[in-house]
Design a protein around this motif. Structure first.
Motif, PDB file in Angstrom:
ATOM      1  N   HIS A  48       0.890  -1.169   0.000  1.00  0.00           N
ATOM      2  CA  HIS A  48       0.000   0.000   0.000  1.00  0.00           C
ATOM      3  C   HIS A  48       0.922   1.211   0.000  1.00  0.00           C
ATOM      4  N   MET A  49       1.144   1.763  -1.190  1.00  0.00           N
ATOM      5  CA  MET A  49       2.296   2.644  -1.343  1.00  0.00           C
ATOM      6  C   MET A  49       1.981   4.130  -1.396  1.00  0.00           C
ATOM      7  N   THR A  50       0.809   4.501  -1.881  1.00  0.00           N
ATOM      8  CA  THR A  50       0.516   5.930  -2.025  1.00  0.00           C
ATOM      9  C   THR A  50      -0.909   6.226  -1.576  1.00  0.00           C
ATOM     10  N   TYR A  51      -1.046   7.280  -0.768  1.00  0.00           N
ATOM     11  CA  TYR A  51      -2.336   7.732  -0.254  1.00  0.00           C
ATOM     12  C   TYR A  51      -2.541   9.186  -0.691  1.00  0.00           C
ATOM     13  N   GLN A  52      -3.709   9.490  -1.243  1.00  0.00           N
ATOM     14  CA  GLN A  52      -4.030  10.868  -1.620  1.00  0.00           C
ATOM     15  C   GLN A  52      -5.388  11.245  -1.041  1.00  0.00           C
ATOM     16  N   TYR A  53      -5.546  12.531  -0.722  1.00  0.00           N
ATOM     17  CA  TYR A  53      -6.767  12.989  -0.048  1.00  0.00           C
ATOM     18  C   TYR A  53      -7.388  14.157  -0.797  1.00  0.00           C
ATOM     19  N   PHE A  54      -8.695  14.312  -0.580  1.00  0.00           N
ATOM     20  CA  PHE A  54      -9.505  15.280  -1.322  1.00  0.00           C
ATOM     21  C   PHE A  54     -10.564  15.829  -0.376  1.00  0.00           C
ATOM     22  N   VAL A  55     -10.655  17.144  -0.289  1.00  0.00           N
ATOM     23  CA  VAL A  55     -11.629  17.796   0.588  1.00  0.00           C
ATOM     24  C   VAL A  55     -12.678  18.500  -0.261  1.00  0.00           C
ATOM     25  N   ALA A  56     -13.941  18.222   0.020  1.00  0.00           N
ATOM     26  CA  ALA A  56     -15.047  18.890  -0.669  1.00  0.00           C
ATOM     27  C   ALA A  56     -16.270  18.855   0.223  1.00  0.00           C
ATOM     28  N   ASP A  57     -16.958  19.992   0.317  1.00  0.00           N
ATOM     29  CA  ASP A  57     -18.210  20.090   1.085  1.00  0.00           C
ATOM     30  C   ASP A  57     -18.025  19.626   2.535  1.00  0.00           C
ATOM     31  N   GLY A  58     -16.878  19.947   3.098  1.00  0.00           N
ATOM     32  CA  GLY A  58     -16.618  19.597   4.491  1.00  0.00           C
ATOM     33  C   GLY A  58     -16.309  18.138   4.734  1.00  0.00           C
ATOM     34  N   LYS A  59     -16.095  17.371   3.658  1.00  0.00           N
ATOM     35  CA  LYS A  59     -15.801  15.950   3.793  1.00  0.00           C
ATOM     36  C   LYS A  59     -14.390  15.654   3.301  1.00  0.00           C
ATOM     37  N   LEU A  60     -13.745  14.718   3.986  1.00  0.00           N
ATOM     38  CA  LEU A  60     -12.414  14.272   3.600  1.00  0.00           C
ATOM     39  C   LEU A  60     -12.510  12.867   3.023  1.00  0.00           C
ATOM     40  N   SER A  61     -12.112  12.726   1.771  1.00  0.00           N
ATOM     41  CA  SER A  61     -12.065  11.417   1.126  1.00  0.00           C
ATOM     42  C   SER A  61     -10.617  11.033   0.888  1.00  0.00           C
ATOM     43  N   GLY A  62     -10.376   9.730   0.801  1.00  0.00           N
ATOM     44  CA  GLY A  62      -9.020   9.251   0.606  1.00  0.00           C
ATOM     45  C   GLY A  62      -8.960   8.190  -0.470  1.00  0.00           C
ATOM     46  N   LEU A  63      -7.895   8.250  -1.261  1.00  0.00           N
ATOM     47  CA  LEU A  63      -7.634   7.241  -2.285  1.00  0.00           C
ATOM     48  C   LEU A  63      -6.363   6.503  -1.903  1.00  0.00           C
ATOM     49  N   LEU A  64      -6.456   5.198  -1.842  1.00  0.00           N
ATOM     50  CA  LEU A  64      -5.323   4.345  -1.499  1.00  0.00           C
ATOM     51  C   LEU A  64      -4.945   3.529  -2.725  1.00  0.00           C
ATOM     52  N   PHE A  65      -3.696   3.686  -3.186  1.00  0.00           N
ATOM     53  CA  PHE A  65      -3.203   2.881  -4.307  1.00  0.00           C
ATOM     54  C   PHE A  65      -2.240   1.827  -3.801  1.00  0.00           C
ATOM     55  N   GLN A  66      -2.519   0.581  -4.176  1.00  0.00           N
ATOM     56  CA  GLN A  66      -1.629  -0.533  -3.848  1.00  0.00           C
ATOM     57  C   GLN A  66      -1.009  -1.076  -5.117  1.00  0.00           C
ATOM     58  N   ARG A  67       0.317  -1.202  -5.114  1.00  0.00           N
ATOM     59  CA  ARG A  67       0.989  -1.804  -6.266  1.00  0.00           C
ATOM     60  C   ARG A  67       0.702  -3.302  -6.328  1.00  0.00           C
ATOM     61  N   ALA A  68       0.515  -3.911  -5.139  1.00  0.00           N
ATOM     62  CA  ALA A  68       0.258  -5.341  -5.035  1.00  0.00           C
ATOM     63  C   ALA A  68      -0.713  -5.573  -3.892  1.00  0.00           C
ATOM     64  N   ALA A  69      -1.717  -6.396  -4.130  1.00  0.00           N
ATOM     65  CA  ALA A  69      -2.730  -6.640  -3.112  1.00  0.00           C
ATOM     66  C   ALA A  69      -2.988  -8.134  -2.952  1.00  0.00           C
ATOM     67  N   ASP A  70      -2.653  -8.650  -1.778  1.00  0.00           N
ATOM     68  CA  ASP A  70      -2.981 -10.020  -1.389  1.00  0.00           C
ATOM     69  C   ASP A  70      -4.447  -9.997  -0.955  1.00  0.00           C
ATOM     70  N   THR A  71      -5.321 -10.396  -1.846  1.00  0.00           N
ATOM     71  CA  THR A  71      -6.749 -10.157  -1.655  1.00  0.00           C
ATOM     72  C   THR A  71      -7.323 -10.892  -0.456  1.00  0.00           C
ATOM     73  N   MET A  72      -6.843 -12.085  -0.189  1.00  0.00           N
ATOM     74  CA  MET A  72      -7.431 -12.879   0.884  1.00  0.00           C
ATOM     75  C   MET A  72      -6.965 -12.416   2.262  1.00  0.00           C
ATOM     76  N   LEU A  73      -5.656 -12.143   2.413  1.00  0.00           N
ATOM     77  CA  LEU A  73      -5.122 -11.841   3.734  1.00  0.00           C
ATOM     78  C   LEU A  73      -4.847 -10.356   3.954  1.00  0.00           C
ATOM     79  N   GLY A  74      -4.158  -9.721   3.026  1.00  0.00           N
ATOM     80  CA  GLY A  74      -3.744  -8.341   3.239  1.00  0.00           C
ATOM     81  C   GLY A  74      -4.821  -7.316   3.014  1.00  0.00           C
ATOM     82  N   LEU A  75      -5.617  -7.501   1.965  1.00  0.00           N
ATOM     83  CA  LEU A  75      -6.568  -6.469   1.571  1.00  0.00           C
ATOM     84  C   LEU A  75      -7.593  -6.120   2.654  1.00  0.00           C
ATOM     85  N   PRO A  76      -8.146  -7.079   3.396  1.00  0.00           N
ATOM     86  CA  PRO A  76      -9.073  -6.687   4.470  1.00  0.00           C
ATOM     87  C   PRO A  76      -8.444  -5.721   5.473  1.00  0.00           C
TER      88      PRO A  76
END
Length: 299
Positions: free
Chosen positions: A182-210
């Motif tokens: 999980h290598m890069t996190y970016q954030y966005f503010v609009a209408d008083g809300k904070l949203s976040g985008l998480l980019f993973q180069r590699a995702a172990d779907t069964m164990l790591g992703l949860p």
């Protein structure tokens, strides 16, 4: 009669696509995976906290891990003190390779906990997540606290397109026990809300992703509280999204289960900074998952 869509169906759909359409690939662990490239999920945090219910997730351990990242630490000793064992395999493998001592997993962990000098020598993972998040080294020898800068930027310049941090320090990858997934996190503010985008180069779907979904959502909640905003949306993006072939049976079992209502999060106090939270500050209500599904980690 078909049931209404649940946010967790996005994760279950991803498991099904991996099983049905994933490209079979050999990987560095030698286990092999089914993989897809370029996947996305979106979770509105007002609809509940994205903690999977189709299997029990040991979220308290994930909580300790996130706080460990934020502390800037890179040694497994404080994790072991809180019964978090997911990082042990990498330093253990290095110890066995370099010393040729066939020490057991449990014995290695005991030595890390009981012997401070041993922990300093063998329990460190190199410049992994916490080091890059809190103490990124510049060419002229300075250290940059990316997380402190992020908080300050959200507060003072919420429309900035630079509300992000990353762990992918190319110059230090070879010294890391495991380069950041999980290598890069970016954030966005609009209408008083904070949203976040998480980019993973590699995702172990069964164990790591949860865990990654849990930690990504929790960090949005923490940042929002510190910056007097409301949690918005968690957007997750994966590059190489994979299911290890020795997890297919477990994934099929999970796919036979129906999601239950997601829990809600309450943060019990507002610390002075993002770095002053404790595990006891977070209360999750209504978490009623299906039983845990055991699956082995590929190292």
């Amino acid at each position: 009669m078909n049931r209404a869509r649940h946010p967790e169906d996005q994760y279950l759909d991803l498991l099904r696509r991996l099983i049905d359409r994933g490209s079979r690939r050999m990987d560095r662990t030698g286990v092999g995976t089914l993989a897809l490239f370029g996947e996305q999920m979106r979770f509105e945090l007002s609809a509940g906290f994205p903690l999977l219910t189709t299997k029990k997730v040991y979220y308290r351990q994930a909580l300790y891990e996130l706080l460990w990242f934020l502390s800037g630490d890179t040694n497994i000793r404080p994790l072991l003190a809180n019964k978090v064992h997911i990082w042990t395999d990498w330093p253990l493998a290095r110890y066995r390779k370099e010393t040729r001592e066939e020490i057991s997993h449990d014995a290695f962990e005991r030595r890390v906990l009981e012997d401070e000098a041993f922990a300093a020598r063998w329990g460190d993972l190199g410049p992994v997540y916490g080091k890059q998040w809190r103490r990124w080294e510049t060419k002229d020898g300075r250290e940059i606290d990316q997380i402190a800068r992020l908080v300050e930027s959200i507060r003072k310049n919420p429309t900035s397109r630079r509300l992000l941090f990353t762990g992918w320090n190319v110059g230090e990858l070879e010294r890391m026990a495991l380069p950041p997934c999980h290598m890069t996190y970016q954030y966005f503010v609009a209408d008083g809300k904070l949203s976040g985008l998480l980019f993973q180069r590699a995702a172990d779907t069964m164990l790591g992703l949860p865990w990654n979904l849990f930690e990504g959502a929790l960090l949005i909640h923490m940042l929002a509280q510190q910056c007097e905003l409301t949690p918005g949306e968690l957007i997750w993006q994966g590059g190489d999204v994979h299911l290890y072939v020795n997890h297919i049976v477990q994934a099929e079992e999970q796919l036979r289960r129906e999601p239950r209502p997601w829990p809600t999060l309450r943060i019990l106090r507002k610390p002075d900074s993002l770095f002053d939270y404790h595990v006891e500050d977070f209360e999750f209500s209504g978490y009623d998952p299906h039983p845990h599904i055991k699956a082995d980690v590929a190292v």
